[in-house]
Design a protein around this motif. Structure first.
Motif, mmCIF file in Angstrom:
data_model
loop_
_atom_site.group_PDB
_atom_site.id
_atom_site.type_symbol
_atom_site.label_atom_id
_atom_site.label_comp_id
_atom_site.label_asym_id
_atom_site.label_seq_id
_atom_site.Cartn_x
_atom_site.Cartn_y
_atom_site.Cartn_z
ATOM 1 N N TRP A 148 34.074 46.806 42.872
ATOM 2 C CA TRP A 148 35.259 46.523 43.688
ATOM 3 C C TRP A 148 35.054 47.074 45.109
ATOM 4 O O TRP A 148 35.301 46.388 46.099
ATOM 5 N N TRP A 180 48.353 38.200 46.133
ATOM 6 C CA TRP A 180 48.042 38.902 44.890
ATOM 7 C C TRP A 180 46.541 39.098 44.735
ATOM 8 O O TRP A 180 45.766 38.143 44.827
ATOM 9 N N ASN A 181 46.157 40.329 44.450
ATOM 10 C CA ASN A 181 44.757 40.720 44.344
ATOM 11 C C ASN A 181 44.149 40.248 43.025
ATOM 12 O O ASN A 181 44.751 40.377 41.965
ATOM 13 N N HIS A 190 48.608 52.096 44.021
ATOM 14 C CA HIS A 190 48.739 50.783 43.383
ATOM 15 C C HIS A 190 49.342 50.961 41.994
ATOM 16 O O HIS A 190 48.929 51.833 41.230
ATOM 17 N N GLY A 226 45.323 44.259 50.985
ATOM 18 C CA GLY A 226 45.690 42.899 51.323
ATOM 19 C C GLY A 226 47.163 42.730 51.612
ATOM 20 O O GLY A 226 47.570 41.719 52.200
ATOM 21 N N ARG A 231 40.502 40.978 41.188
ATOM 22 C CA ARG A 231 39.369 41.893 41.419
ATOM 23 C C ARG A 231 38.716 42.309 40.120
ATOM 24 O O ARG A 231 39.321 42.246 39.034
ATOM 25 N N GLU A 262 36.121 41.042 44.977
ATOM 26 C CA GLU A 262 37.556 40.777 44.876
ATOM 27 C C GLU A 262 37.909 39.614 45.784
ATOM 28 O O GLU A 262 37.119 39.173 46.618
ATOM 29 N N THR A 263 39.105 39.104 45.615
ATOM 30 C CA THR A 263 39.708 38.187 46.560
ATOM 31 C C THR A 263 41.214 38.314 46.385
ATOM 32 O O THR A 263 41.690 39.180 45.647
ATOM 33 N N TYR A 264 41.971 37.479 47.071
ATOM 34 C CA TYR A 264 43.428 37.440 46.920
ATOM 35 C C TYR A 264 43.863 36.004 46.669
ATOM 36 O O TYR A 264 43.192 35.053 47.103
ATOM 37 N N LEU A 273 47.988 47.722 47.989
ATOM 38 C CA LEU A 273 46.602 47.322 48.188
ATOM 39 C C LEU A 273 46.421 46.862 49.632
ATOM 40 O O LEU A 273 47.380 46.446 50.289
ATOM 41 N N SER A 287 46.903 41.005 40.158
ATOM 42 C CA SER A 287 48.214 41.557 40.470
ATOM 43 C C SER A 287 49.265 40.444 40.422
ATOM 44 O O SER A 287 48.958 39.262 40.572
ATOM 45 N N ASN A 329 37.985 43.429 53.669
ATOM 46 C CA ASN A 329 39.408 43.647 53.904
ATOM 47 C C ASN A 329 39.714 43.513 55.394
ATOM 48 O O ASN A 329 39.022 44.092 56.232
#
Length: 565
Positions: free
Chosen positions: A520, A510-511, A83, A100, A513, A525-527, A98, A457, A395
């Motif tokens: 983590w 886009w992450n 990453h 995702g 987190r 986290e989410t996106y 990542l 991100s 994930n």
């Protein structure tokens, strides 16, 4: 070492990207061989992750708008993704490294990342993002220099120095991972590393004999740009150089109002650039210190990294006690006020000729608001998990971006709540539905007992406010709507909130987190999914020709020759 070559030499997936780039946008090539080596940074032999046989890995040094090509050979015994933290991957979340967005690189495979550092400058770093691997290394600096036609807002430094600081355990990442999987905490780290090395023996009780420490050699009277990154697991660190002022100049791609600090708190995942003038006498060397913050400091004394600043005409070794850090173990006000003092230099040019402040974020109407609340880890379905707004992220077997491209149903849910959910926490693959060209307000509410840092991100967001207590609508009255710093990772103090604003102009997945690696790993986290309804290549590149496949698209995977030693 990077080589600039003609466009015609790139074999994989280059034609489309080249057609969308200026002929002046050079391609810069790197080879990364990721493998295990044995090292003893704290005096105990252990397995660490090296790149090209080095721990830490090499610094990537490029210029705005360069096209970066990194061929990664995975010689680990488990899958891998790299990453590029803070690199915005404009129009190409395919390259973010990542789960995702990318299928993992299997053991003994190689895969080539290819992305443009479009309209970015500044100090960043990279690291392995899977399986808790960052706890064993694999990280390195990432510098994006200004183009020659864009002035920097200070005199050209006489040198450029990268310093990687971070807490460290003598157990490797697989052992730490097993501890978390067993529902236990990691406990106090065994130390702090500076550029992959243990502390200088400033104290014979705390530091054993035989520790290899970092020495940074400088010339008297010269000014250096020192880029400091906290690449650790979960510990905020106070950074200082004995008897030297730290003139803050940049953080994560934004030039700051220049202010002197005697020390600065650097939280996990954060990066800063300081201008440091070597203006002291050379009777001795000087200590460089990174010490643990917001802990019982009497018990955490061993969690201190110490390196040496050595003038070329130095007459002796560093001696005596370390320079003191902030004396506010149980009072976080000093640190928060320090964080608030970091401001955007609105008159300086960034990657483009226009001043940074020409983007008047404070006058843009917010289109969507998300309040994300964390809590200490809790049990969900018999497992110890970490949550955001009551949801612990799982994930998917098919990465979200891949699922979208092939219209795979059921890979995730586009239903992340705008406010924390009531009722028991749950484990889900729940994603935020961002609006393309919208302007999102995110409130990060830290109801945990420890410091967190949060990263997004794909963007630089504006840090517009932070305070203790619970955020309310009235908190907006305290926002900085003019020169709040734009960055990619912000701290959120325990029992406090931080508010950020982000312009959703970059299509992709886009992450969002916590940078605290343990939380983590446990699901905090989410996106954010940002889609252009017109579906044009002008706002997002298509799937790379060398894309890896997994999950429900495993059948599309092509065989690859194994890495040959």
């Amino acid at each position: 070492m990077a080589l600039c070559r003609g466009l015609s030499l790139l074999a994989i997936h280059i034609a489309l990207l080249a057609s969308l780039c200026s002929a002046a946008d050079l391609f810069v090539y790197f080879d990364f061989e990721v493998s295990y080596i044995t090292a003893s940074p704290l005096g105990v032999p252990q397995q660490v992750i090296a790149i090209n046989g080095k721990f830490p890995g090499p610094t990537i040094n490029v210029t705005t708008n360069n096209n970066v090509v990194v061929n990664v050979r995975n010689k680990l015994d488990e899958s891998l993704l790299i990453h590029w933290s803070g690199i915005q991957q404009r129009r190409s979340s395919w390259q973010d490294g990542l789960l995702g967005t990318n299928c993992p690189i299997p053991p003994k495979w190689n895969w080539t990342y290819q992305f443009q550092v479009k309209d970015q400058v500044g100090s960043f770093f990279y690291f392995p993002s899977l399986h808790f691997q960052r706890a064993s290394g694999g990280f390195g600096g990432f510098i994006i220099n200004n183009r020659a036609i864009i002035p920097i807002p200070f005199d050209t430094p006489d040198g450029d120095i990268t310093i990687l600081i971070g807490d460290w355990y003598t157990r490797n990442h697989t052992a730490l991972r097993k501890t978390l999987d067993a529902g236990k905490g990691l406990g106090m780290p065994d130390g702090v590393l500076i550029n992959g090395k243990g502390p200088y023996q400033y104290n014979t009780t705390l530091v054993p004999d035989g520790i290899d420490y970092e020495t940074i050699e400088v010339h008297p009277g010269k000014t250096y740009r020192i880029r400091v990154h906290n690449v650790g697991i979960s510990t905020s660190l106070n950074f200082r150089i004995q008897n030297h002022n730290l003139l803050l100049a940049e953080t994560e791609g934004s030039y700051t109002v220049q202010q002197n600090y005697t020390s600065l708190d650097i939280h996990v995942g954060q990066s800063y650039s300081f201008l440091v003038t070597m203006d002291q006498n050379a009777s001795t060397d000087y200590y460089i210190v990174a010490s643990a913050r917001f802990v019982n400091e009497s018990q955490w004394k061993r969690v201190t990294g110490v390196a040496i600043l050595h003038y070329t005409n130095s007459k002796g070794k560093a001696r005596g006690p370390l320079p003191e850090g902030p004396n506010d173990e149980f009072d976080k006000t000093f640190s928060m006020n320090q964080a608030r003092s970091i401001r955007w230099n609105v008159s300086a040019s960034g990657a483009r000729p226009n001043p940074q402040g020409s983007f008047r974020y404070g006058s843009i109407n917010v289109t969507e608001v998300y309040v994300l609340r964390n809590k200490p880890p809790e049990m969900i379905d018999g497992k110890r998990r970490a949550t955001l707004s009551g949801i612990s992220f799982v994930n998917p077997s098919t990465p979200i971006r891949l699922a979208d491209w092939f219209k795979v149903k059921g890979a995730y849910k586009l239903d992340f709540p705008t406010k924390p959910v009531t009722g028991p926490p749950r484990m889900e693959t729940s994603v935020i539905n961002g609006t393309y060209r919208g302007f999102m307000e995110v409130i990060l509410q830290n109801n945990d007992t420890k410091m967190h840092a949060y990263h997004m991100s794909g963007y630089a967001f504006f840090v517009v406010g932070m305070d203790y207590g619970e955020w309310t609508d009235n908190s907006r009255g305290t926002y900085n709507k003019w020169d709040g710093i734009a960055r990619t990772t912000t701290q959120v103090y325990p029992g406090a909130w931080t508010a950020i604003l982000v312009s959703l102009d970059n299509v992709g997945i886009w992450n969002l987190r916590t940078e605290n690696l343990d939380s983590w790993y446990l699901g905090q986290e989410t996106y954010v999914r940002v889609v252009n309804p017109e579906a044009t290549n002008k706002t997002e590149f298509p799937i790379p020709d060398n894309a890896l496949f997994c999950g429900q698209k495993t059948s599309l995977r092509q065989p690859q020759l194994l890495v040959i030693d």
